[in-house]
Design a protein around this motif. Structure first.
Motif, PDB file in Angstrom:
ATOM      1  N   ASN A 106     -50.162 -33.581  -4.636  1.00 14.78           N
ATOM      2  CA  ASN A 106     -49.262 -34.697  -4.907  1.00 14.78           C
ATOM      3  C   ASN A 106     -48.964 -34.791  -6.396  1.00 14.78           C
ATOM      4  O   ASN A 106     -47.817 -34.984  -6.801  1.00 14.78           O
ATOM      5  CB  ASN A 106     -49.869 -35.995  -4.392  1.00 14.78           C
ATOM      6  CG  ASN A 106     -48.886 -37.134  -4.343  1.00 14.78           C
ATOM      7  OD1 ASN A 106     -47.699 -36.976  -4.592  1.00 14.78           O
ATOM      8  ND2 ASN A 106     -49.381 -38.302  -4.015  1.00 14.78           N
ATOM      9  N   SER A 107     -49.978 -34.631  -7.210  1.00 10.99           N
ATOM     10  CA  SER A 107     -49.803 -34.707  -8.664  1.00 10.99           C
ATOM     11  C   SER A 107     -49.040 -33.504  -9.199  1.00 10.99           C
ATOM     12  O   SER A 107     -48.238 -33.629 -10.122  1.00 10.99           O
ATOM     13  CB  SER A 107     -51.159 -34.791  -9.353  1.00 10.99           C
ATOM     14  OG  SER A 107     -51.851 -35.928  -8.916  1.00 10.99           O
ATOM     15  N   VAL A 108     -49.288 -32.342  -8.631  1.00 11.31           N
ATOM     16  CA  VAL A 108     -48.647 -31.123  -9.109  1.00 11.31           C
ATOM     17  C   VAL A 108     -47.177 -31.069  -8.672  1.00 11.31           C
ATOM     18  O   VAL A 108     -46.279 -30.864  -9.495  1.00 11.31           O
ATOM     19  CB  VAL A 108     -49.409 -29.879  -8.604  1.00 11.31           C
ATOM     20  CG1 VAL A 108     -48.701 -28.601  -9.005  1.00 11.31           C
ATOM     21  CG2 VAL A 108     -50.839 -29.891  -9.122  1.00 11.31           C
ATOM     22  N   ILE A 109     -46.936 -31.260  -7.393  1.00  8.54           N
ATOM     23  CA  ILE A 109     -45.562 -31.206  -6.876  1.00  8.54           C
ATOM     24  C   ILE A 109     -44.741 -32.375  -7.412  1.00  8.54           C
ATOM     25  O   ILE A 109     -43.542 -32.254  -7.630  1.00  8.54           O
ATOM     26  CB  ILE A 109     -45.564 -31.156  -5.335  1.00  8.54           C
ATOM     27  CG1 ILE A 109     -46.203 -29.846  -4.878  1.00  8.54           C
ATOM     28  CG2 ILE A 109     -44.160 -31.284  -4.772  1.00  8.54           C
ATOM     29  CD1 ILE A 109     -46.447 -29.744  -3.394  1.00  8.54           C
ATOM     30  N   GLY A 110     -45.392 -33.505  -7.634  1.00  4.97           N
ATOM     31  CA  GLY A 110     -44.713 -34.669  -8.178  1.00  4.97           C
ATOM     32  C   GLY A 110     -44.162 -34.472  -9.577  1.00  4.97           C
ATOM     33  O   GLY A 110     -43.347 -35.262 -10.046  1.00  4.97           O
ATOM     34  N   GLY A 130     -39.714 -33.705  -6.129  1.00  4.62           N
ATOM     35  CA  GLY A 130     -41.149 -33.621  -5.896  1.00  4.62           C
ATOM     36  C   GLY A 130     -41.714 -34.932  -5.382  1.00  4.62           C
ATOM     37  O   GLY A 130     -42.488 -34.957  -4.424  1.00  4.62           O
ATOM     38  N   ASP A 131     -41.318 -36.033  -6.016  1.00  6.14           N
ATOM     39  CA  ASP A 131     -41.794 -37.353  -5.567  1.00  6.14           C
ATOM     40  C   ASP A 131     -41.267 -37.685  -4.175  1.00  6.14           C
ATOM     41  O   ASP A 131     -41.992 -38.247  -3.354  1.00  6.14           O
ATOM     42  CB  ASP A 131     -41.372 -38.435  -6.565  1.00  6.14           C
ATOM     43  CG  ASP A 131     -42.134 -38.320  -7.876  1.00  6.14           C
ATOM     44  OD1 ASP A 131     -43.339 -38.006  -7.825  1.00  6.14           O
ATOM     45  OD2 ASP A 131     -41.526 -38.540  -8.926  1.00  6.14           O
ATOM     46  N   ALA A 132     -40.025 -37.333  -3.903  1.00  9.87           N
ATOM     47  CA  ALA A 132     -39.447 -37.602  -2.579  1.00  9.87           C
ATOM     48  C   ALA A 132     -40.178 -36.807  -1.498  1.00  9.87           C
ATOM     49  O   ALA A 132     -40.493 -37.340  -0.428  1.00  9.87           O
ATOM     50  CB  ALA A 132     -37.955 -37.267  -2.571  1.00  9.87           C
ATOM     51  N   ALA A 133     -40.466 -35.552  -1.783  1.00  9.86           N
ATOM     52  CA  ALA A 133     -41.175 -34.719  -0.815  1.00  9.86           C
ATOM     53  C   ALA A 133     -42.581 -35.250  -0.548  1.00  9.86           C
ATOM     54  O   ALA A 133     -43.025 -35.328   0.607  1.00  9.86           O
ATOM     55  CB  ALA A 133     -41.240 -33.278  -1.307  1.00  9.86           C
ATOM     56  N   MET A 134     -43.280 -35.645  -1.602  1.00  9.22           N
ATOM     57  CA  MET A 134     -44.647 -36.143  -1.439  1.00  9.22           C
ATOM     58  C   MET A 134     -44.664 -37.498  -0.732  1.00  9.22           C
ATOM     59  O   MET A 134     -45.581 -37.790   0.029  1.00  9.22           O
ATOM     60  CB  MET A 134     -45.356 -36.222  -2.788  1.00  9.22           C
ATOM     61  CG  MET A 134     -45.640 -34.860  -3.390  1.00  9.22           C
ATOM     62  SD  MET A 134     -46.760 -33.842  -2.382  1.00  9.22           S
ATOM     63  CE  MET A 134     -45.639 -32.887  -1.389  1.00  9.22           C
ATOM     64  N   THR A 135     -43.647 -38.320  -0.964  1.00 11.66           N
ATOM     65  CA  THR A 135     -43.550 -39.591  -0.246  1.00 11.66           C
ATOM     66  C   THR A 135     -43.347 -39.336   1.240  1.00 11.66           C
ATOM     67  O   THR A 135     -43.957 -40.001   2.087  1.00 11.66           O
ATOM     68  CB  THR A 135     -42.407 -40.451  -0.818  1.00 11.66           C
ATOM     69  OG1 THR A 135     -42.698 -40.740  -2.183  1.00 11.66           O
ATOM     70  CG2 THR A 135     -42.247 -41.754  -0.045  1.00 11.66           C
ATOM     71  N   ALA A 136     -42.535 -38.358   1.573  1.00 15.02           N
ATOM     72  CA  ALA A 136     -42.306 -38.016   2.986  1.00 15.02           C
ATOM     73  C   ALA A 136     -43.602 -37.562   3.649  1.00 15.02           C
ATOM     74  O   ALA A 136     -43.904 -37.954   4.783  1.00 15.02           O
ATOM     75  CB  ALA A 136     -41.237 -36.938   3.094  1.00 15.02           C
ATOM     76  N   VAL A 137     -44.396 -36.764   2.953  1.00 15.61           N
ATOM     77  CA  VAL A 137     -45.669 -36.299   3.519  1.00 15.61           C
ATOM     78  C   VAL A 137     -46.634 -37.479   3.673  1.00 15.61           C
ATOM     79  O   VAL A 137     -47.341 -37.587   4.682  1.00 15.61           O
ATOM     80  CB  VAL A 137     -46.279 -35.176   2.656  1.00 15.61           C
ATOM     81  CG1 VAL A 137     -47.648 -34.767   3.176  1.00 15.61           C
ATOM     82  CG2 VAL A 137     -45.348 -33.971   2.609  1.00 15.61           C
ATOM     83  N   ALA A 196     -44.956 -44.244  -4.624  1.00 11.07           N
ATOM     84  CA  ALA A 196     -43.596 -43.699  -4.743  1.00 11.07           C
ATOM     85  C   ALA A 196     -42.859 -44.313  -5.925  1.00 11.07           C
ATOM     86  O   ALA A 196     -42.212 -43.600  -6.703  1.00 11.07           O
ATOM     87  CB  ALA A 196     -42.824 -43.942  -3.450  1.00 11.07           C
ATOM     88  N   VAL A 197     -42.958 -45.618  -6.074  1.00 12.69           N
ATOM     89  CA  VAL A 197     -42.249 -46.292  -7.168  1.00 12.69           C
ATOM     90  C   VAL A 197     -42.862 -45.921  -8.519  1.00 12.69           C
ATOM     91  O   VAL A 197     -42.159 -45.531  -9.451  1.00 12.69           O
ATOM     92  CB  VAL A 197     -42.243 -47.823  -6.962  1.00 12.69           C
ATOM     93  CG1 VAL A 197     -41.737 -48.544  -8.189  1.00 12.69           C
ATOM     94  CG2 VAL A 197     -41.398 -48.180  -5.742  1.00 12.69           C
ATOM     95  N   ALA A 198     -44.172 -46.018  -8.611  1.00  9.53           N
ATOM     96  CA  ALA A 198     -44.828 -45.702  -9.878  1.00  9.53           C
ATOM     97  C   ALA A 198     -44.698 -44.215 -10.209  1.00  9.53           C
ATOM     98  O   ALA A 198     -44.518 -43.843 -11.368  1.00  9.53           O
ATOM     99  CB  ALA A 198     -46.298 -46.094  -9.827  1.00  9.53           C
TER     100      ALA A 198
END
Length: 136
Positions: free
Chosen positions: A53-57, A63-70, A99-101
């Protein structure tokens, strides 16, 4: 407080009943996923852990959108195994906060590395099961 409804675990998904073995497989899968997203990598020489999450973000927006979806997938699985709406709302709140932060460049990525919404959500599932005496 909404009481745990064990009968909800007997519901069906697409015509197939959810039994305890299926529930256990689902929980094991989302536990592994949460760990991979939030704690799979240890910073050498420290006890600090972070995950994909930290790396892809680090990738702006996508990156944030993808991690939020997961992360939302983990909430969906919690719904499928029968967690009550109050617990699901807390889980969604954790995902929304992250997601927001996380959308703030650099500082958001540091926040993601420390907040660990997915592991918090697994803890909510476990705490609810312990409080109700059920084994989700």
């Amino acid at each position: 407080m909404i009481a745990f409804d064990a009968s909800r675990f007997d519901k069906t998904i697409q015509g197939k009943p959810i039994d305890s073995a299926d529930r256990a497989r689902r929980l094991a899968r989302i536990r592994r996923l949460a760990w991979l997203l939030d704690a799979a990598i240890r910073l050498p020489g420290t006890r600090f852990r972070f995950g994909l999450n930290s790396v892809i973000g680090l990738a702006p927006a996508a990156g944030d959108a993808a991690m939020t979806a997961v992360s939302l997938y983990i909430v969906y699985e919690a719904y499928q195994i029968g967690l009550p709406p109050a617990q699901l709302a807390k889980m969604l709140g954790n995902v929304a906060i992250e997601a927001v932060a996380g959308s703030v460049p650099v500082l958001g990525d540091l926040f993601d590395a420390t907040f660990k919404a997915n592991l918090r959500n697994i803890a909510l599932i476990d705490a609810h099961a312990a409080a109700t005496g059920a084994r989700p």
